[in-house]
Design a protein around this motif. Structure first.
Motif, short mmCIF file in Angstrom:
data_model
loop_
_atom_site.label_atom_id
_atom_site.label_comp_id
_atom_site.label_asym_id
_atom_site.label_seq_id
_atom_site.Cartn_x
_atom_site.Cartn_y
_atom_site.Cartn_z
N ILE A 53 0.86 -1.18 0.00
CA ILE A 53 0.00 0.00 0.00
C ILE A 53 0.89 1.23 0.00
O ILE A 53 1.79 1.36 0.85
CB ILE A 53 -0.93 0.02 1.22
CG1 ILE A 53 -1.83 -1.22 1.23
CG2 ILE A 53 -1.78 1.29 1.24
CD1 ILE A 53 -2.67 -1.36 2.49
N SER A 54 0.68 2.12 -0.96
CA SER A 54 1.46 3.35 -1.05
C SER A 54 0.67 4.37 -1.87
O SER A 54 -0.39 4.06 -2.41
CB SER A 54 2.82 3.10 -1.70
OG SER A 54 2.71 3.04 -3.12
N ALA A 55 1.23 5.56 -1.97
CA ALA A 55 0.62 6.59 -2.81
C ALA A 55 0.95 6.39 -4.28
O ALA A 55 0.55 7.20 -5.13
CB ALA A 55 1.07 7.99 -2.36
N GLY A 56 1.66 5.33 -4.61
CA GLY A 56 2.00 5.03 -5.99
C GLY A 56 3.33 5.62 -6.39
O GLY A 56 4.05 6.22 -5.59
N GLY A 57 3.69 5.43 -7.66
CA GLY A 57 4.96 5.94 -8.15
C GLY A 57 5.49 5.09 -9.27
O GLY A 57 4.88 4.09 -9.67
N PRO A 58 6.66 5.47 -9.82
CA PRO A 58 7.20 4.78 -11.00
C PRO A 58 7.55 3.32 -10.80
O PRO A 58 7.61 2.56 -11.76
CB PRO A 58 8.45 5.60 -11.34
CG PRO A 58 8.80 6.35 -10.09
CD PRO A 58 7.49 6.60 -9.42
N HIS A 71 -2.20 -1.40 -3.67
CA HIS A 71 -3.35 -0.51 -3.46
C HIS A 71 -2.82 0.91 -3.33
O HIS A 71 -1.92 1.18 -2.53
CB HIS A 71 -4.11 -0.89 -2.18
CG HIS A 71 -4.80 -2.21 -2.25
ND1 HIS A 71 -6.04 -2.38 -2.84
CD2 HIS A 71 -4.42 -3.44 -1.81
CE1 HIS A 71 -6.40 -3.64 -2.75
NE2 HIS A 71 -5.44 -4.31 -2.13
N THR A 72 -3.38 1.80 -4.10
CA THR A 72 -2.98 3.20 -4.04
C THR A 72 -3.80 3.93 -2.99
O THR A 72 -5.03 3.95 -3.05
CB THR A 72 -3.17 3.88 -5.41
OG1 THR A 72 -2.42 3.16 -6.40
CG2 THR A 72 -2.68 5.33 -5.37
N LEU A 73 -3.09 4.49 -2.01
CA LEU A 73 -3.73 5.19 -0.91
C LEU A 73 -2.76 6.26 -0.42
O LEU A 73 -1.55 6.00 -0.32
CB LEU A 73 -4.04 4.19 0.22
CG LEU A 73 -5.02 4.63 1.32
CD1 LEU A 73 -6.42 4.82 0.75
CD2 LEU A 73 -5.05 3.60 2.44
#
Length: 398
Positions: A53-58, A71-73
Motif C-alpha cells: 500500500i502506497s501513494a504510488g509511483g514509477p 493498493h494506491t492510498l
C-alpha cells in the motif's frame, strides 16, 4: 529464492496463504522502495501473499510484475486532519485482503496504519530506515510511533543505537537486518560491454580517464561540496568526477555545486548527470566510488552495490558505512568531515593498479556475497514474519 524460509498458516486450507502487507509513503526511486519490492518477491516465493500500500509511483509496476498486489492510498499524508478518512479506507483494504501482518516502513504510514492494525488485532512490524534524530519533544513523539509495534527492524547497528539511546524497552523486540544488494544484478560478469558503452556515451565520458563517481540524491548532506574540496587537493592526478543524480536537483543546487567546483579550479573535471536506470553499468566505469556524506548515513546502499561490482569505495568513518566497508581491504574510511583525509583515500584508490586492484575487487565481491546479499536480507525478514505468525496463531487457539 534459494533456502527461503516458508510462510504458512496452521489449521487452514492449503490455498490460504499468509498475507503480509507492506506500507510505505510512495514507490519512487529509493532504497526503501527497492527493499519493499525485494521483500514482496521474497514473500511470494516463501509461500505468502504480498500486498503493498502506497501513494504510488514509477516503481509500482514492479510490485505487480512479481505477482503482488498494490493498493494506491495517500499514506504519505502528514496532516493529522486527513488521517481519519485514510484510516477508514485502509481498514477496508486490510479486511478485504485478510491481512495477517502489517509492516510499516516510514513514520507517516505508521501513524496512519498502526491504530487500524490494533483495532483489527493484526500483528505489526516496522523497519526504521532513517537516522531517527529528534531535536524537539514533538519530533521525538512523531518518531516514536514507528517503534510501537510487535517487532522493530533496524537497517544497521548505527540506527539501532540511535533508537535505543532515545527509547527504553524496545531492544528486546528489535533486530538488525542490514539492507542487501542483488548480487545477481550487481555482478560485473553480468554487465556486457554494450551497456557500459551506452552509459559512458550518455554522459559523454572521455576515454582512458579515471572516473571518481558519487551516485546520490541531489541534496547537500550527501557531500558533493566536500568531495570537490578533496579533489582540488589532488589536481595533479588525472580524473573526471561524475555526480550521478545531481542533475536532477533544483537549479539552485546545480548552480551551487557547479560554482563551487569552478572556484576550486576544477572546471572541466566534473560532470553533473541525471539518475540512471542501469546502475550496474554505471558503476563499471568508476575507478573509485565515493560516499562522502557529511552527516552519518543510516546505512548507505551504494557502498554495497559498488563493492558487489568490485569497485573501491571511499566513505567517511561514521554511520552505517562503518558496517559495510572493511577499511584497507574493500575500501577506505576517511576522517569524518576532513577533506584532506578524503583526498588521501581517493588518491590511494586511484593509484591501485593491476593485480592489487583485482585483489580488492575479489575481496569486495566476496564480502558482499557473504554478508549483504538481498537473499540474506529477505530470509532474515521472512523468519521474523514466521515467528510472528506462529505466535499469533498460538494466541488465537489458546
Amino acid at each position: 529464492m534459494a533456502n527461503t524460509p516458508r510462510l504458512s498458516k496452521t489449521n487452514t486450507p492449503q490455498d490460504q496463504r499468509p498475507v503480509i502487507v507492506q506500507i510505505l509513503p510512495a514507490l519512487g526511486r529509493g532504497g526503501v522502495e527497492r527493499g519493499t519490492i525485494e521483500m514482496a518477491q521474497a514473500i511470494e516465493k516463501a509461500g505468502g501473499r504480498a500486498v503493498v500500500i502506497s501513494a504510488g509511483g514509477p516503481l509500482e509496476r514492479h510490485i505487480v510484475r512479481c505477482g503482488a498486489t498494490h493498493h494506491t492510498l495517500p499514506v504519505n499524508v502528514k496532516n493529522p486532519l486527513k488521517w481519519g478518512s485514510i484510516r477508514r479506507r485502509l481498514q477496508k483494504i486490510l479486511q478485504d485482503e485478510d491481512a495477517d501482518i502489517v509492516h510499516v516502513r516510514s513514520r507517516a504510514p505508521a501513524w496512519i496504519a498502526l491504530p487500524v492494525a490494533k483495532t483489527l488485532r493484526i500483528p505489526t512490524v516496522s523497519t526504521v530506515h532513517g537516522r531517527f534524530q529528534a531535536h524537539s519533544i514533538f519530533k521525538r513523539i512523531y518518531n516514536g510511533k514507528i517503534i510501537k509495534v510487535d517487532h522493530v527492524i533496524a537497517i544497521s547497528k548505527y540506527v539501532k543505537q540511535l533508537i535505543t539511546s532515545q527509547f527504553v524497552g524496545v531492544e528486546e523486540r528489535m533486530t538488525v537486518i542490514h539492507r542487501g544488494v542483488d548480487v545477481d544484478v550487481f555482478d560485473p560478469q553480468a554487465v556486457n560491454q554494450t551497456r557500459i558503452i551506452n552509459f559512458a556515451d550518455s554522459v559523454a565520458l572521455p576515454e582512458e580517464m579515471p572516473v571518481v563517481m558519487l551516485p546520490a540524491r541531489p541534496t547537500l548532506w550527501k557531500g558533493h561540496e566536500i568531495l570537490l574540496d578533496a579533489l582540488a587537493l589532488i589536481k595533479d592526478m588525472p580524473f573526471i568526477c561524475l555526480f550521478v543524480g545531481a542533475a536532477d536537483g533544483k537549479q539552485a543546487f546545480i548552480d551551487r555545486i557547479s560554482r563551487h567546483g569552478t572556484d576550486l579550479g576544477l572546471e572541466g573535471r566534473f560532470r553533473l548527470s541525471h539518475a540512471v536506470d542501469d546502475m550496474p553499468a554505471a558503476l563499471m566505469v568508476a575507478d573509485v566510488v565515493v560516499m562522502p556524506s557529511i552527516t552519518p548515513e543510516p546505512f548507505g546502499r551504494i557502498s554495497l552495490e559498488a563493492q558487489a561490482m568490485g569497485r573501491p569505495v571511499v566513505a567517511f568513518d561514521h554511520g552505517g558505512a562503518v558496517e559495510s566497508i572493511k577499511h584497507g581491504q574493500t575500501g577506505w574510511l576517511a576522517t569524518p568531515g576532513d577533506a584532506e583525509s578524503l583526498a588521501d583515500c581517493i588518491r590511494q584508490a586511484l593509484e591501485l593498479q593491476g593485480s592489487n586492484r583485482q585483489v580488492l575487487a575479489d575481496k569486495s565481491r566476496t564480502h558482499i556475497e557473504r554478508n549483504f546479499s538481498t537473499t540474506r536480507m529477505c530470509n532474515e525478514t521472512v523468519k521474523i514474519y514466521r515467528r510472528i505468525l506462529q505466535k499469533s496463531q498460538l494466541a488465537n487457539t489458546g
